[in-house]
Design an enzyme around this catalytic site. Structure first.
Site, mmCIF file in Angstrom:
data_model
loop_
_atom_site.group_PDB
_atom_site.id
_atom_site.type_symbol
_atom_site.label_atom_id
_atom_site.label_comp_id
_atom_site.label_asym_id
_atom_site.label_seq_id
_atom_site.Cartn_x
_atom_site.Cartn_y
_atom_site.Cartn_z
ATOM 1 N N GLU A 271 0.828 -1.203 0.000
ATOM 2 C CA GLU A 271 0.000 0.000 0.000
ATOM 3 C C GLU A 271 0.865 1.256 0.000
ATOM 4 O O GLU A 271 1.767 1.394 0.839
ATOM 5 C CB GLU A 271 -0.880 0.052 1.250
ATOM 6 C CG GLU A 271 -1.830 -1.108 1.420
ATOM 7 C CD GLU A 271 -2.606 -1.003 2.721
ATOM 8 O OE1 GLU A 271 -3.594 -1.752 2.855
ATOM 9 O OE2 GLU A 271 -2.236 -0.202 3.606
ATOM 10 N N CYS A 272 0.612 2.151 -0.901
ATOM 11 C CA CYS A 272 1.215 3.484 -0.942
ATOM 12 C C CYS A 272 2.741 3.417 -0.797
ATOM 13 O O CYS A 272 3.423 3.060 -1.746
ATOM 14 C CB CYS A 272 0.592 4.391 0.115
ATOM 15 S SG CYS A 272 0.796 6.151 -0.228
ATOM 16 N N GLY A 273 3.315 3.726 0.362
ATOM 17 C CA GLY A 273 4.759 3.660 0.518
ATOM 18 C C GLY A 273 5.306 2.274 0.239
ATOM 19 O O GLY A 273 6.393 2.120 -0.334
#
Length: 431
Positions: A319-321
């Protein structure tokens, strides 16, 4: 059986008024008086809850009418009322901002609000702002008004006199370096990065104790909500979660949700570890990989361990990072580029402003996982998206990518919103 507990929601006309500082000060003040305080944060947020956890001494969870849901939010408040002397809720953005808003939540559960207004560049208009917020909706109960960042006694007197008759004046908080918690592009710095944080919290707590906001609010009646049993869809599975300075955007409810599904949870660090623990699935949450480029890039052993995990067709959710970490290259805000794990073809670079923000839902075959997107980076991925998330207010959201057993994208998932979809992502190879 209905439970009663003093409760208050801290809100403001807009972001940046000092809600987190005030909520943390209230929590620390009452904790220092020997009271048990339970704090909640409305809407998606990873950083404010860390500060509020430090202030209150207890984990801070989300309540939200959409992402968490009305029933689960009610259940959490009811549970907190059984053990707390005070329940505090930090609102998000301004009182009436968003759908659903903090005002919607306050109305749904009958919680009075503390109106916090940054008065640093304001005179008698303070009273007009307070009046407008209080009168905009008849179903929102205002407990009182608190002025923040006040210049002195004369300023305080002017603000108080500007309030309409019948509106409760909670007092004023002076401008104070202790109340200015450092931040960066995604929000507050994490507690371990702030020098003498406990001393600063105690200082702002002492100031809060001198205001009317420091008094216990009246009890609120919280109704019970039956708990829905969670199926043991991940029974016998061991899930490794990345957690270190680079990856820390983790809802406590997500970890509890995995355990409720029957999974065993273990932790590892892409920054410091050279091998994965023995796991059936990996979750790479969001965080700040751009602040740790070189260390993440140099840890080739972890890159290889993740590649072996994926080659064995074991699930990996990023997720994301965590998604950025799986790409071939990441460029930080200063223009420095570094190779990442290379499990997804593409690169990303940091931008000076937000590139996406908002609530959205990822519709997987087994169910829709609610969550949000919030990032300053821009990614180019040489894959056709598996699908796009659906924004809360309609329209195409973030892309979700699938490559073998890897599922990745910018979406921050709230696992309890769909145990079935969570089990699909972390329970075996994606079909």
């Amino acid at each position: 059986m209905t439970r009663h507990c003093p409760a208050m929601l801290v809100t403001a006309p807009a972001s940046g008024q000092g809600k987190t500082t005030v909520c943390a000060a209230l929590a620390r003040y009452h904790r220092n008086q020997g009271r048990t305080v339970r704090v909640f944060k409305t809407g998606p947020d990873f950083l404010d809850p860390l500060m509020l956890t430090r202030a209150s001494g207890a984990p801070v969870r989300q309540i939200d009418l959409w992402m968490v849901g009305r029933q689960e939010s009610r259940r959490q408040l009811y549970q907190a009322a059984a053990e707390a002397d005070l329940i505090l809720i930090e609102g998000s953005m301004g009182l009436y901002d968003g759908v659903p808003s903090s005002a919607d939540l306050a109305e749904a559960f009958g919680v009075p609000v503390c109106l916090l207004i940054d008065a640093s560049a304001m005179g008698q208009t303070f009273g007009a702002v307070a009046y407008g917020l209080a009168e905009y909706r008849a179903d929102v109960t205002v407990a009182g008004v608190l002025a923040n960042r006040v210049a002195g006694e004369g300023h305080t007197r002017l603000l108080r006199e500007s309030l309409p008759a019948g509106m409760t004046w909670f007092g004023a908080l002076p401008r104070s370096p202790a109340a200015q918690f450092p931040d960066r592009h995604l929000g507050l710095c994490q507690p371990e990065e702030v020098d003498d944080l406990d001393g600063r919290l105690d200082e702002v707590a002492a100031a809060m104790g001198k205001t009317g906001a420091g008094a216990l609010p009246p009890p609120v009646a919280f109704r019970p909500e039956p708990e829905v049993p969670t199926p043991g869809l991940l029974a016998g599975r061991r899930i490794g979660i990345a957690r270190d300075e680079a990856f820390s955007f983790i809802y406590p409810a997500n970890v509890d949700g995995l355990r409720a599904l029957g999974a065993e949870v273990t932790w590892f660090s892409p920054l410091h570890d050279e091998a994965l623990p023995a796991v059936d699935a990996v979750w790479l949450p969001g965080g700040y990989p751009e602040l740790h480029l070189e260390a993440l890039s140099r840890n080739h052993a972890m890159h290889r361990a993740l590649a072996v995990h994926v080659a064995a067709e074991r699930p990996l959710l990023a997720e994301c990072g965590g998604f950025l970490y799986l790409l071939e290259e990441l460029v930080d805000g200063e223009g420095h580029a570094a190779p990442m794990a290379g499990l997804l073809p593409g690169r990303a670079w940091m931008r000076p402003r937000l590139t996406a923000l908002g609530l959205q839902r990822a519709d997987y075959p087994s169910g829709g996982l609610r969550g949000h997107t919030f990032h300053h980076s821009q990614a180019e991925v040489a894959l056709t998206p598996w699908f796009h998330c659906e924004r809360l207010r309609g329209g195409k959201g973030e892309a979700v990518y699938r490559r073998g057993s890897v599922v990745a994208g910018y979406q921050h998932h709230y696992f309890p919103s769909s145990p079935e979809a969570t089990a699909e992502l972390l329970g075996g190879p994606v079909q």
